[in-house]
Design an enzyme around this catalytic site. Structure first.
Site, PDB file in Angstrom:
ATOM      1  N   ALA A   1      -0.941  -4.631  -0.752  1.00 21.55           N
ATOM      2  CA  ALA A   1       0.303  -4.389  -1.507  1.00 21.55           C
ATOM      3  C   ALA A   1       0.136  -4.463  -3.024  1.00 21.55           C
ATOM      4  O   ALA A   1       1.135  -4.425  -3.751  1.00 21.55           O
ATOM      5  CB  ALA A   1       1.441  -5.315  -1.063  1.00 21.55           C
ATOM      6  N   ALA A   2      -1.095  -4.533  -3.518  1.00 24.53           N
ATOM      7  CA  ALA A   2      -1.274  -4.518  -4.981  1.00 24.53           C
ATOM      8  C   ALA A   2      -0.779  -3.189  -5.552  1.00 24.53           C
ATOM      9  O   ALA A   2      -0.077  -3.158  -6.578  1.00 24.53           O
ATOM     10  CB  ALA A   2      -2.737  -4.739  -5.330  1.00 24.53           C
ATOM     11  N   GLY A   3      -1.142  -2.099  -4.892  1.00 23.19           N
ATOM     12  CA  GLY A   3      -0.684  -0.785  -5.353  1.00 23.19           C
ATOM     13  C   GLY A   3       0.833  -0.675  -5.284  1.00 23.19           C
ATOM     14  O   GLY A   3       1.467  -0.116  -6.191  1.00 23.19           O
ATOM     15  N   ASP A   4       1.411  -1.210  -4.222  1.00 26.51           N
ATOM     16  CA  ASP A   4       2.876  -1.165  -4.081  1.00 26.51           C
ATOM     17  C   ASP A   4       3.544  -1.975  -5.190  1.00 26.51           C
ATOM     18  O   ASP A   4       4.584  -1.582  -5.717  1.00 26.51           O
ATOM     19  CB  ASP A   4       3.295  -1.745  -2.725  1.00 26.51           C
ATOM     20  CG  ASP A   4       2.724  -0.952  -1.565  1.00 26.51           C
ATOM     21  OD1 ASP A   4       2.506   0.257  -1.726  1.00 26.51           O
ATOM     22  OD2 ASP A   4       2.478  -1.557  -0.497  1.00 26.51           O
TER      23      ASP A   4
END
Ligand code: RIB
Length: 305
Positions: A251-254
């Site tokens: 979820a880093a990209g999210d």
């Protein structure tokens, strides 16, 4: 009044195992832990935008089951408008089977469940949410026809339209590019969209140039610990990433996308919105899980490198 971000996308229950390393084909590995965590790229981006300062509404589908109720409750707890999170009778809620290894890398298998039931018709029922948005965000964990509908409608309405093409395995439909204001792929997605290798700032720049030539207005290629490359037809700029010790990159990209959108909707410049999203994403990788790892606005504001 806070700016409004509307997300059309997936909700998954993440079934997360930690293991010393990712398993090879045919191998059985002993894991170290197992947890269920609210996730899904759409829902994660909704939580990120909400925690990072925006008013948020989510459009998506879950099954009529316990996971669906838990995912809805998780969004409601963040103050997210869930009137358009639709329960589908006889369908299961989307799940993601995730293994995280000791070097914080992950491997994910998703089963769409209710996410596969997001149609243009479902989205059309909530057109007033799109009309009331400042920023509209889509990803690719719901059917392409629905995503295409949202991009086109968002563009017609004059909204800021963001596509995070995740996951991507092939080029996007050519007509989509003109409807997108900000295309935000990671390295592998930029490569899948362009057919070019992307593994550095220079190759990300080349991929961004190809995507801009396809008609998209602006591109941000996220490069993990190597930062992000922002490109328009006029210029490109590399933004280095804050340095942190990663625990779990899920979820880093999210978190970047949600934080960038919230900051942009709040009137920040593109550069400031990118830096804000980067700090939020960096903080998220220092914690485990998808939605539990996403920081608050105050945590990002008070971050000291
Ligand atoms: O981007 C991370 C997300 O991808 C996880 O939460 C999982 O649900 C998958 O959709």
């Amino acid at each position: 009044m806070q700016a409004k971000v509307v997300i059309v996308g997936s909700l998954n229950m993440d079934l997360v195992t930690r293991a010393p390393r990712l398993p090879r084909a045919g191998e059985t590995l002993a894991g170290q832990s197992f947890v269920t965590v609210p996730g899904g790229k759409g829902a994660n981006q909704a939580v990120a935008a909400a925690r990072l300062g925006a008013r948020v509404a989510m459009i998506g589908c879950v099954g009529e089951d316990a996971y669906g109720e838990q995912l809805r409750a998780a969004l409601l707890a963040e103050g997210i408008d869930c009137q358009a999170v639709t329960s589908i009778t006889g369908e299961s809620t989307g799940v993601a089977l995730i293994v995280v290894d000791d070097s914080s890398q992950n491997a994910i298998v998703i089963v769409a469940g209710g996410n596969g039931r997001v149609t243009s018709g479902v989205v059309e029922r909530f057109d007033e949410l799109l009309s009331g948005a400042d920023v509209i965000i889509c990803q690719l964990e719901v059917p392409m026809a629905a995503v295409g509908h949202v991009l086109k409608r968002g563009h017609e309405l004059g909204k800021t339209v963001i596509l995070n093409p995740a996951p991507a395995s092939e080029p996007l439909p050519a007509q989509w590019y003109a409807w997108i204001d900000y295309l935000i792929p990671n390295e592998s997605e930029a490569s899948a969209l362009t057919g070019l290798p992307v593994d550095s700032v220079a190759t990300a720049d080349a991929a961004a140039t190809a995507l801009l030539a396809s008609g998209v207005s602006k591109v941000i290629v996220t490069l993990g610990e190597h930062g992000a490359l922002f490109a328009t037809r006029a210029h490109s700029q590399h933004f280095p990433a804050p340095r942190v010790k990663p625990i779990d990159t899920t979820a880093a990209g999210d978190t970047f996308v949600g934080g960038f959108a919230a900051a942009l909707a709040d009137g920040k410049s593109e550069s400031d919105a990118i830096r804000f999203g980067q700090v939020a994403a960096a903080l998220s990788v220092t914690r485990s899980g998808a939605q539990p790892s996403i920081p608050t606005f105050d945590e990002v504001q008070s971050y000291q490198p």
